[in-house]
Design a protein around this motif. Structure first.
Motif, PDB file in Angstrom:
ATOM      1  N   THR A 269      -9.000 -33.235  27.128  1.00 50.90           N
ATOM      2  CA  THR A 269      -7.545 -33.255  26.983  1.00 50.90           C
ATOM      3  C   THR A 269      -7.170 -34.522  26.223  1.00 50.90           C
ATOM      4  O   THR A 269      -7.862 -35.538  26.310  1.00 50.90           O
ATOM      5  CB  THR A 269      -6.819 -33.248  28.335  1.00 50.90           C
ATOM      6  N   GLN A 270      -6.067 -34.470  25.489  1.00 47.40           N
ATOM      7  CA  GLN A 270      -5.615 -35.640  24.745  1.00 47.40           C
ATOM      8  C   GLN A 270      -4.614 -36.465  25.550  1.00 47.40           C
ATOM      9  O   GLN A 270      -4.743 -37.665  25.689  1.00 47.40           O
ATOM     10  CB  GLN A 270      -5.004 -35.231  23.403  1.00 47.40           C
ATOM     11  N   HIS A 271      -3.594 -35.786  26.085  1.00 47.82           N
ATOM     12  CA  HIS A 271      -2.586 -36.515  26.857  1.00 47.82           C
ATOM     13  C   HIS A 271      -1.917 -35.679  27.933  1.00 47.82           C
ATOM     14  O   HIS A 271      -1.253 -36.216  28.816  1.00 47.82           O
ATOM     15  CB  HIS A 271      -1.501 -37.083  25.937  1.00 47.82           C
ATOM     16  N   THR A 272      -2.079 -34.348  27.883  1.00 47.16           N
ATOM     17  CA  THR A 272      -1.356 -33.479  28.815  1.00 47.16           C
ATOM     18  C   THR A 272      -2.297 -32.452  29.428  1.00 47.16           C
ATOM     19  O   THR A 272      -3.108 -31.838  28.717  1.00 47.16           O
ATOM     20  CB  THR A 272      -0.207 -32.749  28.092  1.00 47.16           C
ATOM     21  N   LEU A 273      -2.200 -32.274  30.743  1.00 50.66           N
ATOM     22  CA  LEU A 273      -2.976 -31.240  31.418  1.00 50.66           C
ATOM     23  C   LEU A 273      -2.335 -29.880  31.173  1.00 50.66           C
ATOM     24  O   LEU A 273      -1.139 -29.711  31.423  1.00 50.66           O
ATOM     25  CB  LEU A 273      -3.031 -31.502  32.921  1.00 50.66           C
ATOM     26  N   PRO A 274      -3.098 -28.921  30.653  1.00 49.86           N
ATOM     27  CA  PRO A 274      -2.526 -27.588  30.476  1.00 49.86           C
ATOM     28  C   PRO A 274      -2.137 -26.978  31.821  1.00 49.86           C
ATOM     29  O   PRO A 274      -2.671 -27.352  32.859  1.00 49.86           O
ATOM     30  CB  PRO A 274      -3.679 -26.808  29.814  1.00 49.86           C
ATOM     31  N   ILE A 275      -1.195 -26.066  31.761  1.00 55.93           N
ATOM     32  CA  ILE A 275      -0.654 -25.349  32.938  1.00 55.93           C
ATOM     33  C   ILE A 275       0.256 -26.281  33.754  1.00 55.93           C
ATOM     34  O   ILE A 275       1.431 -25.989  33.981  1.00 55.93           O
ATOM     35  CB  ILE A 275      -1.755 -24.762  33.837  1.00 55.93           C
ATOM     36  N   PHE A 276      -0.290 -27.439  34.178  1.00 48.55           N
ATOM     37  CA  PHE A 276       0.491 -28.349  35.025  1.00 48.55           C
ATOM     38  C   PHE A 276       1.507 -29.149  34.207  1.00 48.55           C
ATOM     39  O   PHE A 276       2.488 -29.642  34.755  1.00 48.55           O
ATOM     40  CB  PHE A 276      -0.448 -29.302  35.765  1.00 48.55           C
ATOM     41  N   ASN A 277       1.250 -29.307  32.913  1.00 44.60           N
ATOM     42  CA  ASN A 277       2.150 -30.024  32.008  1.00 44.60           C
ATOM     43  C   ASN A 277       2.446 -31.446  32.507  1.00 44.60           C
ATOM     44  O   ASN A 277       3.580 -31.918  32.471  1.00 44.60           O
ATOM     45  CB  ASN A 277       3.456 -29.244  31.817  1.00 44.60           C
ATOM     46  N   THR A 278       1.406 -32.124  32.969  1.00 42.90           N
ATOM     47  CA  THR A 278       1.518 -33.507  33.413  1.00 42.90           C
ATOM     48  C   THR A 278       0.510 -34.355  32.628  1.00 42.90           C
ATOM     49  O   THR A 278      -0.361 -33.830  31.940  1.00 42.90           O
ATOM     50  CB  THR A 278       1.223 -33.634  34.914  1.00 42.90           C
ATOM     51  N   LYS A 279       0.640 -35.667  32.749  1.00 40.51           N
ATOM     52  CA  LYS A 279      -0.291 -36.551  32.059  1.00 40.51           C
ATOM     53  C   LYS A 279      -1.728 -36.279  32.501  1.00 40.51           C
ATOM     54  O   LYS A 279      -1.994 -36.094  33.694  1.00 40.51           O
ATOM     55  CB  LYS A 279       0.051 -38.017  32.336  1.00 40.51           C
ATOM     56  N   SER A 280      -2.632 -36.284  31.532  1.00 38.79           N
ATOM     57  CA  SER A 280      -4.043 -36.050  31.832  1.00 38.79           C
ATOM     58  C   SER A 280      -4.817 -37.352  31.950  1.00 38.79           C
ATOM     59  O   SER A 280      -6.033 -37.349  32.013  1.00 38.79           O
ATOM     60  CB  SER A 280      -4.678 -35.180  30.738  1.00 38.79           C
ATOM     61  N   TYR A 281      -4.110 -38.473  31.990  1.00 34.20           N
ATOM     62  CA  TYR A 281      -4.761 -39.774  32.070  1.00 34.20           C
ATOM     63  C   TYR A 281      -3.995 -40.669  33.040  1.00 34.20           C
ATOM     64  O   TYR A 281      -2.822 -40.429  33.355  1.00 34.20           O
ATOM     65  CB  TYR A 281      -4.809 -40.439  30.684  1.00 34.20           C
TER      66      TYR A 281
ATOM     67  N   MET B 169       9.811 -35.866  26.402  1.00 40.98           N
ATOM     68  CA  MET B 169       8.969 -34.975  27.182  1.00 40.98           C
ATOM     69  C   MET B 169       9.491 -33.546  27.275  1.00 40.98           C
ATOM     70  O   MET B 169       8.818 -32.682  27.848  1.00 40.98           O
ATOM     71  CB  MET B 169       8.769 -35.541  28.591  1.00 40.98           C
ATOM     72  N   ALA B 170      10.684 -33.253  26.751  1.00 39.56           N
ATOM     73  CA  ALA B 170      11.143 -31.862  26.699  1.00 39.56           C
ATOM     74  C   ALA B 170      10.200 -31.073  25.785  1.00 39.56           C
ATOM     75  O   ALA B 170       9.767 -31.565  24.745  1.00 39.56           O
ATOM     76  CB  ALA B 170      12.570 -31.788  26.185  1.00 39.56           C
ATOM     77  N   ASP B 171       9.875 -29.839  26.173  1.00 39.71           N
ATOM     78  CA  ASP B 171       8.878 -29.053  25.461  1.00 39.71           C
ATOM     79  C   ASP B 171       9.172 -28.947  23.970  1.00 39.71           C
ATOM     80  O   ASP B 171       8.287 -29.091  23.131  1.00 39.71           O
ATOM     81  CB  ASP B 171       8.778 -27.647  26.063  1.00 39.71           C
ATOM     82  N   LYS B 172      10.427 -28.716  23.614  1.00 40.62           N
ATOM     83  CA  LYS B 172      10.745 -28.450  22.205  1.00 40.62           C
ATOM     84  C   LYS B 172      10.741 -29.708  21.353  1.00 40.62           C
ATOM     85  O   LYS B 172      10.820 -29.636  20.128  1.00 40.62           O
ATOM     86  CB  LYS B 172      12.090 -27.741  22.089  1.00 40.62           C
ATOM     87  N   TYR B 173      10.646 -30.898  21.987  1.00 42.75           N
ATOM     88  CA  TYR B 173      10.699 -32.141  21.217  1.00 42.75           C
ATOM     89  C   TYR B 173       9.378 -32.907  21.190  1.00 42.75           C
ATOM     90  O   TYR B 173       9.259 -33.892  20.481  1.00 42.75           O
ATOM     91  CB  TYR B 173      11.788 -33.063  21.782  1.00 42.75           C
ATOM     92  N   GLN B 174       8.373 -32.470  21.947  1.00 38.34           N
ATOM     93  CA  GLN B 174       7.181 -33.293  22.091  1.00 38.34           C
ATOM     94  C   GLN B 174       6.458 -33.538  20.777  1.00 38.34           C
ATOM     95  O   GLN B 174       5.801 -34.559  20.611  1.00 38.34           O
ATOM     96  CB  GLN B 174       6.217 -32.674  23.101  1.00 38.34           C
ATOM     97  N   ALA B 175       6.548 -32.625  19.843  1.00 40.95           N
ATOM     98  CA  ALA B 175       5.867 -32.799  18.566  1.00 40.95           C
ATOM     99  C   ALA B 175       6.757 -33.452  17.519  1.00 40.95           C
ATOM    100  O   ALA B 175       6.362 -33.607  16.374  1.00 40.95           O
ATOM    101  CB  ALA B 175       5.367 -31.445  18.056  1.00 40.95           C
ATOM    102  N   GLN B 176       7.956 -33.834  17.910  1.00 40.82           N
ATOM    103  CA  GLN B 176       8.927 -34.394  16.966  1.00 40.82           C
ATOM    104  C   GLN B 176       8.966 -35.913  17.082  1.00 40.82           C
ATOM    105  O   GLN B 176       8.811 -36.477  18.170  1.00 40.82           O
ATOM    106  CB  GLN B 176      10.316 -33.817  17.241  1.00 40.82           C
ATOM    107  N   ASP B 177       9.161 -36.565  15.962  1.00 35.90           N
ATOM    108  CA  ASP B 177       9.187 -38.021  15.909  1.00 35.90           C
ATOM    109  C   ASP B 177      10.409 -38.551  16.671  1.00 35.90           C
ATOM    110  O   ASP B 177      11.552 -38.282  16.315  1.00 35.90           O
ATOM    111  CB  ASP B 177       9.231 -38.471  14.446  1.00 35.90           C
ATOM    112  N   TYR B 178      10.171 -39.323  17.723  1.00 38.75           N
ATOM    113  CA  TYR B 178      11.248 -39.887  18.536  1.00 38.75           C
ATOM    114  C   TYR B 178      12.151 -40.778  17.696  1.00 38.75           C
ATOM    115  O   TYR B 178      13.379 -40.743  17.817  1.00 38.75           O
ATOM    116  CB  TYR B 178      10.646 -40.670  19.699  1.00 38.75           C
ATOM    117  N   TYR B 179      11.538 -41.612  16.848  1.00 40.02           N
ATOM    118  CA  TYR B 179      12.320 -42.549  16.053  1.00 40.02           C
ATOM    119  C   TYR B 179      13.199 -41.820  15.037  1.00 40.02           C
ATOM    120  O   TYR B 179      14.346 -42.207  14.798  1.00 40.02           O
ATOM    121  CB  TYR B 179      11.391 -43.536  15.340  1.00 40.02           C
ATOM    122  N   GLU B 180      12.662 -40.767  14.451  1.00 36.34           N
ATOM    123  CA  GLU B 180      13.447 -39.975  13.502  1.00 36.34           C
ATOM    124  C   GLU B 180      14.639 -39.332  14.208  1.00 36.34           C
ATOM    125  O   GLU B 180      15.747 -39.276  13.668  1.00 36.34           O
ATOM    126  CB  GLU B 180      12.568 -38.905  12.865  1.00 36.34           C
TER     127      GLU B 180
END
Length: 480
Positions: A131-143, A178-189
């Motif tokens: 996992t990189q940063h998120t646990l699948p299914i549980f949608n929580t941090k994997s670290y 952390m909202a699903d639709k924004y996780q891949a979007q640049d926070y600063y942008e």
């Protein structure tokens, strides 16, 4: 029970195993330069020689306990082995976007070598393998964020070379929504866009002095950040990610530490000399189709359904030089094939850094000096916006600009010496790649590894996701 089991062992064999494992383990500790690992040696000794701890107690049980624990033991061993291999030797990476097409395609699975540039000692060592940063299914941090170790890289086979394709952690991915639709979007942008709506819509940017531009940008970012924070239902909780837990990106390195990069009419220049473009570099072309383009011609020219859809909606599509020339030879099929220019793309002021009046665009950018470890640069109000993020975020300094003067860690500064090397990364699909032109330098501590070969390639656009057999086991170094 332990003594009986120990009595059955051939101690000469056990000592031989112990010595071999101990030597290999000590070599590993010497390689990573971490003698803290010596605390494990007594446990290795016990596993092979003393047998004081019954490591496999469940083998003396019966029924479901033995069955379940045998599977638990196998799974734990597999996870530890995968964790160790992924951490120090190699990992898998799948191309998620079209930014490197037609060099690397969406659906290419890459064997990424950590040894090529030297593996990093993990900054967040306690993480779930695969996992990189998120646990699948549980949608929580994997670290787990503690312990958090400082950046350190052990010796590998070499350094990043010019025109290498490199996997790295997304530099602007340090803060996420952390909202699903924004996780891949640049926070600063996002903060900048919303802050401009609140604070800066009617401001004449070009009329601002460097100090006013600096103040304006940080005011805009503060307004946008406050709006994002005040609306967790829309944006989710704002969180930060350690360097090694940020999203993985893959681009081509087109600028090395210490070089001066400039883009003039789409061509990258390094220290005044043009850099060789990738063979399959793509730019956007406005194509006016008169008729239907067959599947056979699409495949021959490397044109995807995504490209066709882009031309239908955006009125342009990415093409290699060869594809553009071949289409231009078909007046029965097209009435126009024209390369898109800056005049067609209103990205003025949206390139890095947005807090400066540079006038740079994606096709005409710079010049900009790429920071190198141990090298210094004179800081002025004309260049501080370019180097603010490396100095403040990547190298952990406090940075302020007051009354036209630059302060680092509370002291007025006219010069700064960089602690790390930095790189300039760009996609081969030049008009459809969010890269260093938009978020700046890639620090050395973000470099993950080098793709070696394509071990699997699946066409996501085909019915049943057809395997691209011709791409299997192609060496990435042969993709120039």
């Amino acid at each position: 029970m332990i003594d009986k089991r120990k009595a059955k062992l051939n101690m000469k064999v056990q000592w031989t195993k112990f010595i071999i494992v101990l030597i290999l383990y000590l070599i590993f500790l010497y390689w990573v330069k971490s003698w803290l690992g010596l605390i494990v040696v007594p446990f290795i000794y016990d596993a092979y020689i003393s047998k004081k701890i019954n490591w496999q107690w469940w083998k003396d049980s019966s029924g479901p306990v033995k069955f379940v624990m045998s599977w638990v033991d196998a799974i734990i061993f597999a996870l530890v082995a995968v964790y160790f291999i992924n951490l120090f030797f190699f990992q898998n990476y799948v191309i998620p976007s079209s930014s490197l097409e037609k060099s690397l395609l969406r659906g290419d699975y890459l064997f990424v070598s950590k040894m090529s540039y030297g593996p990093r000692i993990p900054q967040t060592p306690l993480t779930m393998p695969l996992t990189q940063h998120t646990l699948p299914i549980f949608n929580t941090k994997s670290y787990i964020e503690w312990p958090h170790w400082d950046y350190r890289r052990v010796k590998g086979f070499g350094d990043v070379q010019l025109n290498d394709i490199v996997v790295f952690n997304y530099p602007a991915g340090d803060t996420v929504m952390m909202a699903d639709k924004y996780q891949a979007q640049d926070y600063y942008e996002t903060c900048y866009a919303y802050g401009m709506d609140v604070y800066g819509k009617n401001v004449a940017h070009d009329s601002l002095s460097p100090q006013q531009k600096w103040d304006f940008y940080h005011k805009v970012m503060a307004e946008g950040a406050a709006l994002v924070k005040a609306n967790p239902g829309e944006f989710g909780v704002v969180d930060s990610r350690p360097t090694d837990r940020r999203e993985n990106y893959v681009k081509r390195c087109v600028g090395l530490p210490g070089q001066t990069l400039q883009i003039k009419e789409k061509i990258v220049y390094l220290d005044g000399k043009p850099n060789k473009e990738p063979d399959n570099v793509q730019y956007n072309y406005a194509v006016n189709f008169k008729g239907y383009i067959s599947n056979e011609l699409q495949e021959e020219l490397g044109i995807t359904l995504e490209d066709i859809e882009s031309n239908n909606t955006q009125k342009n599509m990415p093409l290699t030089k060869r594809a553009a020339e071949e289409l231009a030879k078909r007046p029965d099929l097209v009435s126009e094939v024209r390369m898109v220019t800056d005049a067609d793309h209103a990205d003025m002021g949206k390139t890095y850094p947005v807090n400066a009046n540079t006038g740079w665009t994606r096709d005409n950018y710079g010049p900009v000096w790429i920071p190198a470890k141990g090298k210094s640069i004179k800081l002025t109000m004309d260049n501080i916006a370019v180097y603010e993020r490396p100095i403040r975020v990547y190298e952990g300094n406090e940075l302020e600009v007051k009354n036209g003067k630059i302060y680092i860690n509370g002291k007025e500064s006219t010069e700064y010496t960089f602690k790390m090397d930095y790189y300039w990364m760009m996609g081969d699909n030049r008009h459809n790649s969010l890269d260093s032109r938009y978020w700046g330098f890639v620090p050395e501590d973000h470099v993950v590894g080098k793709p070696i070969f394509i071990w699997l390639s699946i066409n996501p656009e085909s019915i049943g996701q057809k395997i691209r057999w011709s791409r299997l086991f192609n060496m990435v170094d042969n993709i120039k």
